[in-house]
Design a protein around this motif. Structure first.
Motif, PDB file in Angstrom:
ATOM      1  N   GLY A  57       1.860 -11.393  12.175  1.00 23.59           N
ATOM      2  CA  GLY A  57       1.262 -10.826  10.973  1.00 23.59           C
ATOM      3  C   GLY A  57       1.365 -11.794   9.799  1.00 23.59           C
ATOM      4  N   ASP A 101      -6.020  -7.367   3.515  1.00 17.13           N
ATOM      5  CA  ASP A 101      -5.881  -7.564   4.961  1.00 17.13           C
ATOM      6  C   ASP A 101      -6.522  -6.402   5.713  1.00 17.13           C
ATOM      7  N   PRO A 102      -6.805  -6.585   7.004  1.00 18.04           N
ATOM      8  CA  PRO A 102      -7.372  -5.479   7.791  1.00 18.04           C
ATOM      9  C   PRO A 102      -6.519  -4.212   7.770  1.00 18.04           C
ATOM     10  N   ASP A 103      -5.191  -4.361   7.582  1.00 19.35           N
ATOM     11  CA  ASP A 103      -4.326  -3.175   7.540  1.00 19.35           C
ATOM     12  C   ASP A 103      -4.271  -2.529   6.155  1.00 19.35           C
ATOM     13  N   GLY A 104      -5.026  -3.081   5.185  1.00 18.51           N
ATOM     14  CA  GLY A 104      -5.086  -2.519   3.846  1.00 18.51           C
ATOM     15  C   GLY A 104      -4.128  -3.151   2.849  1.00 18.51           C
ATOM     16  N   ALA A 105      -3.214  -3.990   3.307  1.00 23.71           N
ATOM     17  CA  ALA A 105      -2.266  -4.658   2.407  1.00 23.71           C
ATOM     18  C   ALA A 105      -3.014  -5.685   1.545  1.00 23.71           C
TER      19      ALA A 105
END
Length: 174
Positions: free
Chosen positions: A34, A130-134
């Motif tokens: 990550g 980021d794709p995870d929303g971060a």
């Protein structure tokens, strides 16, 4: 960094605009789990075939994010890779930040002192998701300044001062 200095030839075609390439380049890849919470990255051609590559980062994983930055340093001096096998340099202390970040410490008998300056008028700072929303912000420049001093176990010292020719970035997360 499998190829910190290599000769690159070929063409790049972007929407029909073709550009020929014939010159010095590099190939690098950062492997991990990550994205980092904070990071710094530097690549610089020191001249005469000498190069430096540094990645310093703080993990986003619980527990690990409380630790100081873990720094990986690779030098190619006089055709020799130091260290011969890339590894985390636990003896290096990095202070990440913009417009300046520093590294100091000792790895296998070699002391390294680096100061990386990212002048604001030569940087681009890009916030992204980021794709995870971060969210994160990356400040990047192809025209960073570098002061580098390497002192070997036998006392020999080499210094470099690069003005506007190092490639560096610093990234942060809220």
């Amino acid at each position: 960094v499998p190829a910190p200095a290599l000769h690159v030839t070929g063409t790049v075609d972007v929407d029909g605009a073709v550009t020929s390439i014939d010159g010095l380049g590099a190939a690098a890849r950062i492997y991990g789990h990550g994205n980092a919470k904070r990071w710094g990255w530097l690549h610089a051609d020191l001249g005469d075939g000498d190069v430096i590559e540094v990645v310093s980062a703080v993990s986003t994983r619980p527990g690990l994010r409380a630790l100081p930055p873990l720094t990986f340093l690779k030098l190619r001096l006089d055709g020799e890779d130091l260290p011969a096998v890339p590894l985390a340099a636990f003896g290096l202390k990095s202070r990440l930040g913009a417009p300046t970040w520093t590294i100091h410490g000792r790895v296998r008998g070699t002391t390294a002192d680096l100061r990386v300056d990212l002048p604001a008028d030569r940087c681009v700072s890009i916030p992204y998701v980021d794709p995870d929303g971060a969210t994160a912000t990356c400040t990047n420049t192809e025209r960073a300044n570098l002061d580098l001093r390497i002192t070997r176990r036998d006392g020999t010292e080499r210094r470099w001062r690069l003005t506007g020719t190092a490639h560096a970035e610093v990234g942060t997360r809220p």
